[in-house]
Motif scaffolding. Structure first.
Motif, mmCIF file in Angstrom:
data_model
loop_
_atom_site.group_PDB
_atom_site.id
_atom_site.type_symbol
_atom_site.label_atom_id
_atom_site.label_comp_id
_atom_site.label_asym_id
_atom_site.label_seq_id
_atom_site.Cartn_x
_atom_site.Cartn_y
_atom_site.Cartn_z
ATOM 1 N N HIS A 194 0.856 -1.188 0.000
ATOM 2 C CA HIS A 194 0.000 0.000 0.000
ATOM 3 C C HIS A 194 0.887 1.232 0.000
ATOM 4 O O HIS A 194 1.930 1.262 0.662
ATOM 5 C CB HIS A 194 -0.913 -0.003 1.239
ATOM 6 C CG HIS A 194 -1.990 1.045 1.189
ATOM 7 N ND1 HIS A 194 -1.800 2.326 1.654
ATOM 8 C CD2 HIS A 194 -3.251 0.996 0.709
ATOM 9 C CE1 HIS A 194 -2.911 3.013 1.477
ATOM 10 N NE2 HIS A 194 -3.807 2.235 0.900
ATOM 11 N N ARG A 225 -6.734 11.440 10.335
ATOM 12 C CA ARG A 225 -6.527 10.384 9.326
ATOM 13 C C ARG A 225 -5.071 9.949 9.366
ATOM 14 O O ARG A 225 -4.164 10.771 9.333
ATOM 15 C CB ARG A 225 -6.875 10.932 7.937
ATOM 16 C CG ARG A 225 -6.922 9.852 6.855
ATOM 17 C CD ARG A 225 -8.091 8.897 7.082
ATOM 18 N NE ARG A 225 -8.258 8.024 5.907
ATOM 19 C CZ ARG A 225 -7.703 6.830 5.771
ATOM 20 N NH1 ARG A 225 -6.929 6.338 6.723
ATOM 21 N NH2 ARG A 225 -7.921 6.115 4.689
ATOM 22 N N ALA A 226 -4.853 8.642 9.447
ATOM 23 C CA ALA A 226 -3.500 8.105 9.597
ATOM 24 C C ALA A 226 -3.053 7.292 8.400
ATOM 25 O O ALA A 226 -2.054 6.580 8.467
ATOM 26 C CB ALA A 226 -3.418 7.266 10.865
ATOM 27 N N GLY A 227 -3.751 7.368 7.282
ATOM 28 C CA GLY A 227 -3.325 6.669 6.078
ATOM 29 C C GLY A 227 -3.681 5.203 6.107
ATOM 30 O O GLY A 227 -4.578 4.754 6.834
ATOM 31 N N GLY A 228 -2.968 4.420 5.289
ATOM 32 C CA GLY A 228 -3.269 3.000 5.214
ATOM 33 C C GLY A 228 -4.626 2.747 4.574
ATOM 34 O O GLY A 228 -5.204 3.609 3.918
ATOM 35 N N ARG A 272 -6.897 3.657 8.435
ATOM 36 C CA ARG A 272 -6.374 3.922 9.773
ATOM 37 C C ARG A 272 -6.680 5.346 10.211
ATOM 38 O O ARG A 272 -6.563 6.293 9.445
ATOM 39 C CB ARG A 272 -4.859 3.714 9.811
ATOM 40 C CG ARG A 272 -4.417 2.309 9.509
ATOM 41 C CD ARG A 272 -4.699 1.360 10.655
ATOM 42 N NE ARG A 272 -3.770 1.585 11.762
ATOM 43 C CZ ARG A 272 -3.881 1.026 12.959
ATOM 44 N NH1 ARG A 272 -4.904 0.238 13.230
ATOM 45 N NH2 ARG A 272 -2.992 1.249 13.887
ATOM 46 N N TYR A 273 -7.065 5.468 11.489
ATOM 47 C CA TYR A 273 -7.312 6.767 12.102
ATOM 48 C C TYR A 273 -6.576 6.819 13.436
ATOM 49 O O TYR A 273 -6.184 5.790 13.994
ATOM 50 C CB TYR A 273 -8.811 6.993 12.336
ATOM 51 C CG TYR A 273 -9.582 7.270 11.067
ATOM 52 C CD1 TYR A 273 -9.883 8.568 10.680
ATOM 53 C CD2 TYR A 273 -10.002 6.221 10.252
ATOM 54 C CE1 TYR A 273 -10.584 8.823 9.513
ATOM 55 C CE2 TYR A 273 -10.696 6.466 9.079
ATOM 56 C CZ TYR A 273 -10.988 7.771 8.717
ATOM 57 O OH TYR A 273 -11.677 8.016 7.548
ATOM 58 N N SER A 307 0.539 8.703 2.504
ATOM 59 C CA SER A 307 -0.429 9.328 3.405
ATOM 60 C C SER A 307 -0.328 8.807 4.829
ATOM 61 O O SER A 307 -0.808 9.444 5.766
ATOM 62 C CB SER A 307 -1.863 9.123 2.885
ATOM 63 O OG SER A 307 -2.186 7.753 2.819
ATOM 64 N N ALA A 308 0.304 7.637 5.009
ATOM 65 C CA ALA A 308 0.518 7.123 6.360
ATOM 66 C C ALA A 308 1.719 7.795 7.017
ATOM 67 O O ALA A 308 1.770 7.970 8.232
ATOM 68 C CB ALA A 308 0.721 5.608 6.325
ATOM 69 N N PRO A 310 2.723 4.253 1.024
ATOM 70 C CA PRO A 310 2.965 4.717 2.390
ATOM 71 C C PRO A 310 2.841 6.225 2.579
ATOM 72 O O PRO A 310 2.873 6.706 3.704
ATOM 73 C CB PRO A 310 4.409 4.271 2.643
ATOM 74 C CG PRO A 310 5.053 4.378 1.294
ATOM 75 C CD PRO A 310 3.992 3.944 0.317
ATOM 76 N N GLY A 366 1.268 11.905 8.523
ATOM 77 C CA GLY A 366 0.076 11.721 9.322
ATOM 78 C C GLY A 366 0.433 11.399 10.766
ATOM 79 O O GLY A 366 1.599 11.165 11.076
ATOM 80 N N PRO A 367 -0.576 11.393 11.604
ATOM 81 C CA PRO A 367 -1.974 11.611 11.234
ATOM 82 C C PRO A 367 -2.262 13.076 10.927
ATOM 83 O O PRO A 367 -1.580 13.971 11.419
ATOM 84 C CB PRO A 367 -2.747 11.143 12.479
ATOM 85 C CG PRO A 367 -1.795 11.309 13.604
ATOM 86 C CD PRO A 367 -0.424 11.052 13.033
#
Length: 223
Positions: free
Chosen positions: A19, A183-186, A189-190, A23-24, A21, A27-28
């Motif tokens: 996936h 928002r934590a990406g993935g 994930r939050y 935006s992960a 990475p 973040g968050p």
């Protein structure tokens, strides 16, 4: 860190992972939960994960929309929108408003509207903080060659603020008290902010203060 211990990639060639990475890593991030109203009067509510604040005076916030969405069209046509704080108790309802549906997102998520004071877009009544905003800039993002992307940046001046008084402690807004989510990406994930995750760290005031901080770090290298 040794070169063999680093996963290196150039985005134009793909990331080589299960996936993306990006935006992960960045973040968050605060969630841009944006309510707007079309020129015909239809309300819209949608979350955007590329969101943040960009200026103090006047306060300016902004978000990026990947693709031309109803929210962007509404803001272009009316010049107004409202940002609503997304919190842990409202997370599931916020998530529902991300669905690509033809019906009213407020009704879909069971969220009541509240009128704004200075703009025509509605507020999320249950949200503890709302920013009423007027559009200042709307433009497409560009790549390094200058080509326009199918992503739009929307910036707005905050012209009115609503804060639940329960979030204020001795006249100071308590960030953790509202239990905001980010928002934590993935894949989905939050992250949530709670009091035990908070800490204080003052900015160095000048050369002398910075030197004292360096000495403290040198005395405790693991800090």
């Amino acid at each position: 860190m040794a070169g063999d211990d680093v996963h290196y990639y150039e985005p134009r060639n793909g990331h080589g992972l299960r996936h993306d990475p990006f935006s992960a890593i960045v973040g968050p991030r605060p969630i841009g939960w944006i309510s707007s109203r079309s020129a015909e009067g239809r309300a819209n509510l949608a979350p955007y994960s590329f969101f943040n604040a960009f200026n103090y005076r006047p306060p300016i916030i902004g978000f990026a929309s990947v693709g031309w969405k109803d929210t962007v069209a509404n803001i272009r046509d009316t010049g107004e929108f409202v940002w609503n704080l997304a919190t842990r108790p409202m997370a599931a309802r916020m998530n529902l408003t991300s669905a690509a549906v033809t019906q009213d997102e407020f009704a879909l998520a069971g969220l009541a509207q509240a009128p704004a004071r200075l703009v025509g877009a509605p507020r999320v009544r249950a949200s503890p903080v709302n920013f009423e905003c007027r559009l200042t800039q709307l433009f497409p993002l560009r790549d390094k060659e200058g080509a326009e992307l199918e992503s739009w940046m929307i910036l707005g001046e905050v012209v009115a603020v609503h804060i639940d008084r329960a979030m204020l402690v001795d006249g100071v807004y308590d960030t953790a008290r509202a239990h905001p989510i980010l928002r934590a990406g993935g894949l989905g994930r939050y992250a949530g902010i709670t009091e035990d995750a908070m800490f204080d760290m003052n900015r160095p005031a000048g050369d002398e203060d910075a030197a004292a901080m360096v000495r403290a770090l040198d005395a405790a290298p693991d800090a």
